[in-house]
Design a protein around this motif. Structure first.
Motif, PDB file in Angstrom:
ATOM      1  N   ALA A  10       0.811  -1.218   0.000  1.00  0.00           N
ATOM      2  CA  ALA A  10       0.000   0.000   0.000  1.00  0.00           C
ATOM      3  C   ALA A  10       0.846   1.271   0.000  1.00  0.00           C
ATOM      4  O   ALA A  10       0.499   2.240  -0.663  1.00  0.00           O
ATOM      5  CB  ALA A  10      -0.942  -0.003   1.205  1.00  0.00           C
ATOM      6  N   GLU A  11       1.945   1.277   0.772  1.00  0.00           N
ATOM      7  CA  GLU A  11       2.790   2.471   0.861  1.00  0.00           C
ATOM      8  C   GLU A  11       4.253   2.089   0.951  1.00  0.00           C
ATOM      9  O   GLU A  11       4.597   1.043   1.507  1.00  0.00           O
ATOM     10  CB  GLU A  11       2.442   3.300   2.111  1.00  0.00           C
ATOM     11  CG  GLU A  11       1.091   3.950   2.088  1.00  0.00           C
ATOM     12  CD  GLU A  11       0.817   4.718   3.379  1.00  0.00           C
ATOM     13  OE1 GLU A  11       1.773   5.107   4.091  1.00  0.00           O
ATOM     14  OE2 GLU A  11      -0.372   4.919   3.681  1.00  0.00           O
ATOM     15  N   LYS A  12       5.106   2.979   0.418  1.00  0.00           N
ATOM     16  CA  LYS A  12       6.561   2.808   0.505  1.00  0.00           C
ATOM     17  C   LYS A  12       7.166   4.131   0.974  1.00  0.00           C
ATOM     18  O   LYS A  12       7.175   5.097   0.242  1.00  0.00           O
ATOM     19  CB  LYS A  12       7.146   2.440  -0.862  1.00  0.00           C
ATOM     20  CG  LYS A  12       6.750   1.076  -1.340  1.00  0.00           C
ATOM     21  CD  LYS A  12       7.033   0.736  -2.789  1.00  0.00           C
ATOM     22  CE  LYS A  12       8.299   1.112  -3.420  1.00  0.00           C
ATOM     23  NZ  LYS A  12       8.501   0.520  -4.759  1.00  0.00           N
ATOM     24  N   ASN A  13       7.596   4.166   2.219  1.00  0.00           N
ATOM     25  CA  ASN A  13       8.265   5.335   2.802  1.00  0.00           C
ATOM     26  C   ASN A  13       9.517   4.833   3.512  1.00  0.00           C
ATOM     27  O   ASN A  13       9.453   4.513   4.686  1.00  0.00           O
ATOM     28  CB  ASN A  13       7.349   6.058   3.803  1.00  0.00           C
ATOM     29  CG  ASN A  13       6.074   6.530   3.163  1.00  0.00           C
ATOM     30  OD1 ASN A  13       6.110   7.184   2.137  1.00  0.00           O
ATOM     31  ND2 ASN A  13       4.936   6.178   3.754  1.00  0.00           N
ATOM     32  N   PRO A  14      10.649   4.754   2.807  1.00  0.00           N
ATOM     33  CA  PRO A  14      11.826   4.114   3.389  1.00  0.00           C
ATOM     34  C   PRO A  14      12.163   4.635   4.776  1.00  0.00           C
ATOM     35  O   PRO A  14      12.097   5.833   4.972  1.00  0.00           O
ATOM     36  CB  PRO A  14      12.950   4.449   2.416  1.00  0.00           C
ATOM     37  CG  PRO A  14      12.351   5.220   1.300  1.00  0.00           C
ATOM     38  CD  PRO A  14      10.920   5.451   1.582  1.00  0.00           C
ATOM     39  N   PRO A  15      12.486   3.769   5.710  1.00  0.00           N
ATOM     40  CA  PRO A  15      12.592   2.304   5.611  1.00  0.00           C
ATOM     41  C   PRO A  15      11.290   1.584   5.910  1.00  0.00           C
ATOM     42  O   PRO A  15      11.285   0.382   6.089  1.00  0.00           O
ATOM     43  CB  PRO A  15      13.640   1.987   6.668  1.00  0.00           C
ATOM     44  CG  PRO A  15      13.398   2.993   7.750  1.00  0.00           C
ATOM     45  CD  PRO A  15      12.946   4.240   7.034  1.00  0.00           C
ATOM     46  N   GLN A  16      10.158   2.328   6.018  1.00  0.00           N
ATOM     47  CA  GLN A  16       8.892   1.683   6.338  1.00  0.00           C
ATOM     48  C   GLN A  16       8.059   1.419   5.094  1.00  0.00           C
ATOM     49  O   GLN A  16       8.106   2.183   4.133  1.00  0.00           O
ATOM     50  CB  GLN A  16       8.081   2.537   7.305  1.00  0.00           C
ATOM     51  CG  GLN A  16       8.646   2.589   8.693  1.00  0.00           C
ATOM     52  CD  GLN A  16       7.705   3.284   9.652  1.00  0.00           C
ATOM     53  OE1 GLN A  16       6.894   4.116   9.266  1.00  0.00           O
ATOM     54  NE2 GLN A  16       7.814   2.922  10.913  1.00  0.00           N
TER      55      GLN A  16
END
Length: 195
Positions: A10-16
């Protein structure tokens, strides 16, 4: 424990990252090596996971491969290494590169990772020297072999002759680049007989 998670990214916000599993969103922290191998958002993804329960919460870490997860777990066992540092190590070096650095006792490669100082690097080398090869069988010998090089075969020959992994890796480290198997074994045995 949650050992694997499969769902829509759903989401990619490095590192999460956030993975939607049948309407439930799971937040995971991943090393950059895993992050770069993720599909586009909206695609299905399956990751091996490690769940940590601490006083301040439950934390879920995701990994593209079982070797990455096993290495992460070995890193957590080292005194003074927490999850953030373990993720930094896996973000800075691939599992194979880390195994090679540990097998050849190369602290310089570890010091290049942000957050890893000289003392921490030496502690990693010391504490993982015997543990990482056991957790990832055959990886250290593979790591010492370079593409187009016969070092892996030379190491395996020395191991078959009764030398331990440390002796074999040390002897192979002294060999010139591009050496053939038979010459490499001969030169490594000469080096080992002088030691």
């Amino acid at each position: 424990m949650i050992g694997r998670i499969t769902g829509l990214l759903a989401e990619k916000n490095p590192p999460q990252i956030l993975i939607d599993v049948n309407g439930v969103g799971y937040e995971l922290e991943v090393p950059m090596s895993t992050f770069y191998s993720l599909p586009a958002t909206g695609q299905t993804v399956s990751l091996a996971t490690h769940m940590a329960v601490r006083e301040d919460g439950h934390f879920l870490y995701g990994f593209a491969s079982e070797d990455e997860r096993a290495t992460f777990r070995q890193l957590l066992k080292v005194a003074g290494i927490g999850a953030r540092t373990a993720l930094a190590v896996l973000s800075g070096l691939s599992v194979t590169d880390l195994a090679q650095a540990i097998a050849l006792q190369e602290s310089g490669r570890l010091i290049k990772i942000p957050g890893i100082g000289k003392k921490t690097a030496e502690r990693l080398l010391l504490e993982l020297r015997d543990k990482l090869p056991k957790a990832l069988p055959g990886l250290a010998a593979q790591a010492a072999a370079q593409p187009g090089d016969d070092r892996g075969d030379i190491i395996n020959a020395l191991l078959a002759l009764g030398y331990n992994e440390k002796e074999a890796l040390g002897a192979v480290k002294q060999l010139p680049d591009g050496v053939g198997v038979s010459d490499g074994i001969r030169q490594a045995l000469k080096g080992l007989s002088k030691a």
